[in-house]
Design an enzyme around this catalytic site. Sequence first.
Site, short mmCIF file in Angstrom:
data_model
loop_
_atom_site.label_atom_id
_atom_site.label_comp_id
_atom_site.label_asym_id
_atom_site.label_seq_id
_atom_site.Cartn_x
_atom_site.Cartn_y
_atom_site.Cartn_z
CB SER A 75 -0.90 0.00 1.23
OG SER A 75 -1.64 -1.20 1.28
C1 LIG Z 1 -3.09 -4.36 -0.33
S1 LIG Z 1 -2.48 -5.97 -0.09
C2 LIG Z 1 -1.80 -5.91 1.52
C3 LIG Z 1 -0.69 -4.92 1.69
C4 LIG Z 1 0.18 -5.15 2.88
N1 LIG Z 1 -0.53 -5.02 4.12
C5 LIG Z 1 1.40 -4.25 2.89
O1 LIG Z 1 2.36 -4.60 3.54
O2 LIG Z 1 1.39 -3.19 2.26
C6 LIG Z 1 -3.97 -6.89 0.15
C7 LIG Z 1 -3.74 -8.37 0.39
O3 LIG Z 1 -4.94 -8.92 0.88
C8 LIG Z 1 -4.94 -10.28 0.50
N2 LIG Z 1 -6.28 -10.85 0.71
C9 LIG Z 1 -7.38 -10.77 -0.07
N3 LIG Z 1 -8.41 -11.43 0.50
C10 LIG Z 1 -7.94 -11.93 1.67
C11 LIG Z 1 -8.51 -12.73 2.69
N4 LIG Z 1 -9.77 -13.14 2.66
N5 LIG Z 1 -7.71 -13.07 3.74
C12 LIG Z 1 -6.43 -12.68 3.81
N6 LIG Z 1 -5.83 -11.94 2.86
C13 LIG Z 1 -6.58 -11.57 1.80
C14 LIG Z 1 -4.45 -10.27 -0.93
O4 LIG Z 1 -3.92 -11.53 -1.29
C15 LIG Z 1 -3.39 -9.16 -0.85
O5 LIG Z 1 -2.11 -9.71 -0.69
#
Ligand SMILES: C[S@@+](CC[C@H](N)C(=O)[O-])C[C@H]1O[C@@H](n2cnc3c(N)ncnc32)[C@H](O)[C@@H]1O
Length: 413
Positions: A75
């Site tokens: 992000s």
């Molecule tokens: C924007 S990214 C996370 C960014 C991260 N927090 C960082 O270090 O910047 C969103 C993540 O959410 C994950 N995601 C989507 N649905 C999810 C779920 N039900 N449970 C866990 N992770 C999920 C995706 O695989 C993706 O890697």
Amino acid sequence: MAGSALDTVSADEARARLADQLLAGRWITSPAVEAAFRRVPRHLFATGVGIDAAYADDVVITRRGPDGRATSSISAPWLQAYMLEQARPAPGARVLEVGSGGYNAALIADVVGTDGTVVTVDIDADVTDRARTGLDRAGYRQVTVVHGDGEYAHPPAAPYDAIIVSVETPDLPPAWLDQLTPAGVLIVPLRIRGMTRCLTLRRHEDHLLATAALQCGFVPMQGDGRQPTRRLALRGDDIVVTLDDTTTTGVNPDALASALHSPRREAWSPVTITMHEGSSFESLHLWLASQQRPFGTLAVDRERAAGLVDPQDRFVCPTLLTAHSFAYLAIRKLDDTTWQFGTHGFGPDADTLTTDMLNLITVWDDHHRHGPGPTITVHPTGTHPPTPDGPQLLVTRRHTTITVTWPNSGEPR
Ligand SMILES: C[S@@+](CC[C@H](N)C(=O)[O-])C[C@H]1O[C@@H](n2cnc3c(N)ncnc32)[C@H](O)[C@@H]1O
């Protein structure tokens, strides 16, 4: 090449610059979060891009689905700083992050210190593998990385003082509340009729009350919590209306596509905005979404749709609908600093929709623009939102009811 002596120097400089920028922009407001941003090497997580891109105040896309859309990203730093400042975990706190990447978990681990507990869970094994590698390289081995569906949080390390959700969610699953301490805070990008607001939620009586809300964008939740929106492609991917609630029914996609061939009805409001750094009208979007009437959001390819459809926001533009017609929020420049709100309508009901849009803009300007904004609550199923004394949007999801209640405006000015 990442890891060379030259890279380390430029990464240190770039990281210091980014921290300075986030402080100047007031995204960082506490010494603990500042220290974390000055320490954690973002480039070790943003592999595949150069130092400049790794330390730009921007998102880094790390994974795409078969349709080319982003499914994972690191992000943008301003948003990570905002969420961390909202969560404010104390040294020794227990924090769960839903949606991994590694970098944000390292920032959290830095803030809570070695007495704290940080768990990060992601549904994508490729993401958790990369997060683990980055965390080990950056020296944050104490972070627990879990491959699983964040819908169920992570009971073994519960309860958490803070749960930071870094994926757009339409709902709050019961596990997040069950695994949050009574005084805990939930930071969550909640989708409300197609608009995503990063909410800071705390328990209040039998529900959760938002103490802050900020417009943001995140990749959507996958897994059991996925509640897809309805996508109406009016001209391929160039012009798409998205519906995000079960109350908007009867909209005819073919009729909306045909409406594009009718003349565009333009109408302009006396309401203007002076654009300067920090000027925001995100409450106008939420106000338009709060009306009890068919509503969607418009997204366009700005270049390919230009001249035909020119919405104020090319990603998420508030749009009023009937079965055969639509009108979206528009804006035009009057001079170097002043912009005017208006609307463009298409289809047989364009006159009515554009008139309604202008009236709503006027009410927002008269009563809500300079006010405190709406109160946002999330009521778990089984609890009931009280009768409002002002205009209210209710969004019923599987596990909760979201309310957006505007202050009672009384008589027009
Ligand atoms: C924007 S990214 C996370 C960014 C991260 N927090 C960082 O270090 O910047 C969103 C993540 O959410 C994950 N995601 C989507 N649905 C999810 C779920 N039900 N449970 C866990 N992770 C999920 C995706 O695989 C993706 O890697």
